[in-house]
Design a protein around this motif. Structure first.
Motif, PDB file in Angstrom:
ATOM      1  N   GLN A  74     107.268 -47.588 -57.072  1.00 15.91           N
ATOM      2  CA  GLN A  74     106.057 -46.815 -57.352  1.00 15.91           C
ATOM      3  C   GLN A  74     104.850 -47.333 -56.582  1.00 15.91           C
ATOM      4  O   GLN A  74     103.847 -46.634 -56.439  1.00 15.91           O
ATOM      5  CB  GLN A  74     105.751 -46.801 -58.850  1.00 15.91           C
ATOM      6  CG  GLN A  74     105.376 -48.138 -59.440  1.00 15.91           C
ATOM      7  CD  GLN A  74     106.581 -48.980 -59.805  1.00 15.91           C
ATOM      8  OE1 GLN A  74     107.720 -48.530 -59.721  1.00 15.91           O
ATOM      9  NE2 GLN A  74     106.342 -50.210 -60.221  1.00 15.91           N
ATOM     10  N   TRP A  75     104.912 -48.551 -56.071  1.00 17.93           N
ATOM     11  CA  TRP A  75     103.775 -49.110 -55.344  1.00 17.93           C
ATOM     12  C   TRP A  75     103.898 -48.930 -53.819  1.00 17.93           C
ATOM     13  O   TRP A  75     103.001 -49.320 -53.083  1.00 17.93           O
ATOM     14  CB  TRP A  75     103.617 -50.605 -55.644  1.00 17.93           C
ATOM     15  CG  TRP A  75     103.680 -50.973 -57.094  1.00 17.93           C
ATOM     16  CD1 TRP A  75     104.411 -51.967 -57.645  1.00 17.93           C
ATOM     17  CD2 TRP A  75     102.978 -50.354 -58.185  1.00 17.93           C
ATOM     18  NE1 TRP A  75     104.229 -52.020 -59.001  1.00 17.93           N
ATOM     19  CE2 TRP A  75     103.350 -51.037 -59.366  1.00 17.93           C
ATOM     20  CE3 TRP A  75     102.083 -49.285 -58.284  1.00 17.93           C
ATOM     21  CZ2 TRP A  75     102.849 -50.695 -60.623  1.00 17.93           C
ATOM     22  CZ3 TRP A  75     101.586 -48.939 -59.548  1.00 17.93           C
ATOM     23  CH2 TRP A  75     101.969 -49.633 -60.687  1.00 17.93           C
ATOM     24  N   LEU A  79     107.180 -43.824 -49.784  1.00 21.18           N
ATOM     25  CA  LEU A  79     108.485 -43.890 -50.432  1.00 21.18           C
ATOM     26  C   LEU A  79     109.542 -43.061 -49.703  1.00 21.18           C
ATOM     27  O   LEU A  79     110.662 -43.536 -49.505  1.00 21.18           O
ATOM     28  CB  LEU A  79     108.370 -43.455 -51.891  1.00 21.18           C
ATOM     29  CG  LEU A  79     109.678 -43.435 -52.684  1.00 21.18           C
ATOM     30  CD1 LEU A  79     110.352 -44.795 -52.693  1.00 21.18           C
ATOM     31  CD2 LEU A  79     109.425 -42.946 -54.117  1.00 21.18           C
ATOM     32  N   THR A 100     111.838 -46.975 -61.569  1.00 19.82           N
ATOM     33  CA  THR A 100     110.432 -46.849 -61.209  1.00 19.82           C
ATOM     34  C   THR A 100     109.702 -46.185 -62.370  1.00 19.82           C
ATOM     35  O   THR A 100     110.310 -45.843 -63.381  1.00 19.82           O
ATOM     36  CB  THR A 100     110.269 -46.056 -59.891  1.00 19.82           C
ATOM     37  OG1 THR A 100     108.907 -46.106 -59.475  1.00 19.82           O
ATOM     38  CG2 THR A 100     110.701 -44.604 -60.057  1.00 19.82           C
ATOM     39  N   PHE A 101     108.393 -46.001 -62.232  1.00 23.14           N
ATOM     40  CA  PHE A 101     107.606 -45.403 -63.295  1.00 23.14           C
ATOM     41  C   PHE A 101     107.419 -43.905 -63.053  1.00 23.14           C
ATOM     42  O   PHE A 101     107.247 -43.471 -61.915  1.00 23.14           O
ATOM     43  CB  PHE A 101     106.227 -46.063 -63.397  1.00 23.14           C
ATOM     44  CG  PHE A 101     106.279 -47.520 -63.761  1.00 23.14           C
ATOM     45  CD1 PHE A 101     107.244 -48.001 -64.631  1.00 23.14           C
ATOM     46  CD2 PHE A 101     105.355 -48.409 -63.247  1.00 23.14           C
ATOM     47  CE1 PHE A 101     107.300 -49.347 -64.976  1.00 23.14           C
ATOM     48  CE2 PHE A 101     105.395 -49.761 -63.587  1.00 23.14           C
ATOM     49  CZ  PHE A 101     106.365 -50.224 -64.451  1.00 23.14           C
ATOM     50  N   GLY A 102     107.445 -43.127 -64.149  1.00 21.21           N
ATOM     51  CA  GLY A 102     107.265 -41.693 -64.073  1.00 21.21           C
ATOM     52  C   GLY A 102     105.869 -41.257 -64.499  1.00 21.21           C
ATOM     53  O   GLY A 102     105.023 -42.062 -64.895  1.00 21.21           O
ATOM     54  N   THR A 105     103.734 -42.416 -67.571  1.00 22.53           N
ATOM     55  CA  THR A 105     103.370 -43.823 -67.706  1.00 22.53           C
ATOM     56  C   THR A 105     101.864 -43.961 -67.951  1.00 22.53           C
ATOM     57  O   THR A 105     101.058 -43.320 -67.269  1.00 22.53           O
ATOM     58  CB  THR A 105     103.769 -44.594 -66.441  1.00 22.53           C
ATOM     59  OG1 THR A 105     105.193 -44.523 -66.282  1.00 22.53           O
ATOM     60  CG2 THR A 105     103.350 -46.052 -66.520  1.00 22.53           C
ATOM     61  N   GLN A 130      97.009 -44.730 -59.845  1.00 23.81           N
ATOM     62  CA  GLN A 130      97.749 -43.678 -59.162  1.00 23.81           C
ATOM     63  C   GLN A 130      98.564 -42.836 -60.144  1.00 23.81           C
ATOM     64  O   GLN A 130      98.886 -43.271 -61.245  1.00 23.81           O
ATOM     65  CB  GLN A 130      98.662 -44.272 -58.095  1.00 23.81           C
ATOM     66  CG  GLN A 130      99.891 -44.968 -58.642  1.00 23.81           C
ATOM     67  CD  GLN A 130     100.652 -45.678 -57.552  1.00 23.81           C
ATOM     68  OE1 GLN A 130     100.318 -46.794 -57.188  1.00 23.81           O
ATOM     69  NE2 GLN A 130     101.662 -45.030 -57.014  1.00 23.81           N
ATOM     70  N   PHE A 132     102.141 -40.803 -60.908  1.00 24.48           N
ATOM     71  CA  PHE A 132     103.532 -41.005 -60.564  1.00 24.48           C
ATOM     72  C   PHE A 132     104.289 -39.677 -60.535  1.00 24.48           C
ATOM     73  O   PHE A 132     103.781 -38.637 -60.936  1.00 24.48           O
ATOM     74  CB  PHE A 132     104.190 -41.957 -61.571  1.00 24.48           C
ATOM     75  CG  PHE A 132     103.494 -43.292 -61.678  1.00 24.48           C
ATOM     76  CD1 PHE A 132     103.311 -44.083 -60.563  1.00 24.48           C
ATOM     77  CD2 PHE A 132     103.017 -43.752 -62.901  1.00 24.48           C
ATOM     78  CE1 PHE A 132     102.681 -45.318 -60.650  1.00 24.48           C
ATOM     79  CE2 PHE A 132     102.397 -44.980 -63.014  1.00 24.48           C
ATOM     80  CZ  PHE A 132     102.223 -45.766 -61.878  1.00 24.48           C
ATOM     81  N   TYR A 133     105.543 -39.738 -60.080  1.00 23.06           N
ATOM     82  CA  TYR A 133     106.390 -38.554 -59.985  1.00 23.06           C
ATOM     83  C   TYR A 133     106.965 -38.162 -61.353  1.00 23.06           C
ATOM     84  O   TYR A 133     107.150 -39.011 -62.225  1.00 23.06           O
ATOM     85  CB  TYR A 133     107.586 -38.819 -59.068  1.00 23.06           C
ATOM     86  CG  TYR A 133     107.263 -38.986 -57.601  1.00 23.06           C
ATOM     87  CD1 TYR A 133     106.878 -37.893 -56.823  1.00 23.06           C
ATOM     88  CD2 TYR A 133     107.380 -40.225 -56.979  1.00 23.06           C
ATOM     89  CE1 TYR A 133     106.610 -38.039 -55.475  1.00 23.06           C
ATOM     90  CE2 TYR A 133     107.113 -40.386 -55.623  1.00 23.06           C
ATOM     91  CZ  TYR A 133     106.731 -39.290 -54.875  1.00 23.06           C
ATOM     92  OH  TYR A 133     106.470 -39.442 -53.537  1.00 23.06           O
ATOM     93  N   LEU A 138     110.788 -36.691 -58.110  1.00 20.27           N
ATOM     94  CA  LEU A 138     111.396 -37.835 -57.439  1.00 20.27           C
ATOM     95  C   LEU A 138     112.819 -37.505 -56.989  1.00 20.27           C
ATOM     96  O   LEU A 138     113.266 -37.962 -55.931  1.00 20.27           O
ATOM     97  CB  LEU A 138     111.401 -39.053 -58.363  1.00 20.27           C
ATOM     98  CG  LEU A 138     111.897 -40.357 -57.751  1.00 20.27           C
ATOM     99  CD1 LEU A 138     111.204 -40.663 -56.430  1.00 20.27           C
ATOM    100  CD2 LEU A 138     111.717 -41.510 -58.729  1.00 20.27           C
ATOM    101  N   SER A 185      97.272 -50.648 -56.179  1.00 19.17           N
ATOM    102  CA  SER A 185      97.472 -49.405 -55.447  1.00 19.17           C
ATOM    103  C   SER A 185      96.153 -48.871 -54.906  1.00 19.17           C
ATOM    104  O   SER A 185      95.135 -48.876 -55.573  1.00 19.17           O
ATOM    105  CB  SER A 185      98.101 -48.347 -56.364  1.00 19.17           C
ATOM    106  OG  SER A 185      98.142 -47.105 -55.703  1.00 19.17           O
TER     107      SER A 185
END
Length: 232
Positions: A74-75, A79, A100-102, A105, A130, A132-133, A138, A185
């Motif tokens: 995620q960072w 990606l 990873t984080f969704g 989060t 940030q 996330f997906y 993702l 981030s």
């Protein structure tokens, strides 16, 4: 086996890999020199190589039976390109496995931030960190990272799960996310007015506290991208 671990941190997952795969050669990579030094000190195995480097800049010259990462992707700044590079380095039966984080989060933080902006009548387009997906977003990124033509069929499996963590105070929560790199981030800018953050903390403490403390949601996404050797 040849294993690549991305974002080894202090070596928790590295030590699990050492136990699970007693005959594997393991390369463990992390961007933070301090983390790598701690991991080296707790993992006394000649078959483990620690590298302090950026996986996005790292040139991969080997193929891997397993590429694995926990709570690091995620960072990354790019990606899709990194996934494409990693998938290209899987062996015929190799797997890329990562968590990873969704998007859900820290939902309590984001909701408190939005309510604080409304209360203070601030018309700013910003977010405290940030975004996330979703699982499906993702999944699409992973699909697009697959090679257009490959002699090896590639299978993607995925799942998601919500986990709650509790803190004594909101400030303790902020300290926690800073330690895992969430404050590093540069993808999102946010308003740093003291009045806004005082209001954010007040709303968070009021709306999201129960008998266990102040809660924070982690939306965990898990992916496995596996190559299959073609049938004879």
């Amino acid at each position: 086996m040849n294993i690549l671990e991305i974002g080894c941190g202090t070596g928790y997952l590295t030590r699990l890999l050492v136990k699970t795969f007693p005959n594997a050669a393991i390369t463990a990579v992390d961007l933070a020199p301090g983390m790598v030094e701690v991991a080296k000190g707790t993992t006394k195995e000649d078959r483990v190589t620690f590298l302090c480097t950026d996986i996005e800049e790292m040139v991969l010259n080997e193929n891997y039976d397993l590429i694995i990462s926990n709570a690091t992707f995620q960072w990354l700044n790019n990606l899709p390109a990194t996934l494409e590079k990693l998938i290209a380095r899987l062996t015929a039966e190799g797997s890329l496995i990562f968590s990873t984080f969704g998007i859900d989060t820290f939902q309590e933080l984001h909701m408190s931030y939005e309510h604080a902006k409304e209360k203070l009548q601030l018309s700013i387009d910003s977010s405290p960190g940030q975004m996330f997906y979703t699982l499906e977003e993702l999944s699409q990124v992973c699909e697009e990272a697959l090679p257009f033509s490959s002699e090896f069929p590639i299978e993607i499996t995925k799942m998601e799960k919500l986990e709650l963590e509790y803190f004594q105070t909101v400030r303790e929560f902020f300290t926690s996310i800073k330690k895992i790199g969430a404050a590093n981030s540069n993808k999102e800018n946010y308003c740093q007015r003291p009045s806004l953050f005082r209001e954010l903390i007040n709303i968070y403490e009021t709306k999201y506290r129960d008998e266990s403390g102040v809660k924070a949601t982690y939306h965990c996404l898990f992916f496995k991208i596996k190559r299959h050797a073609p049938l004879p």
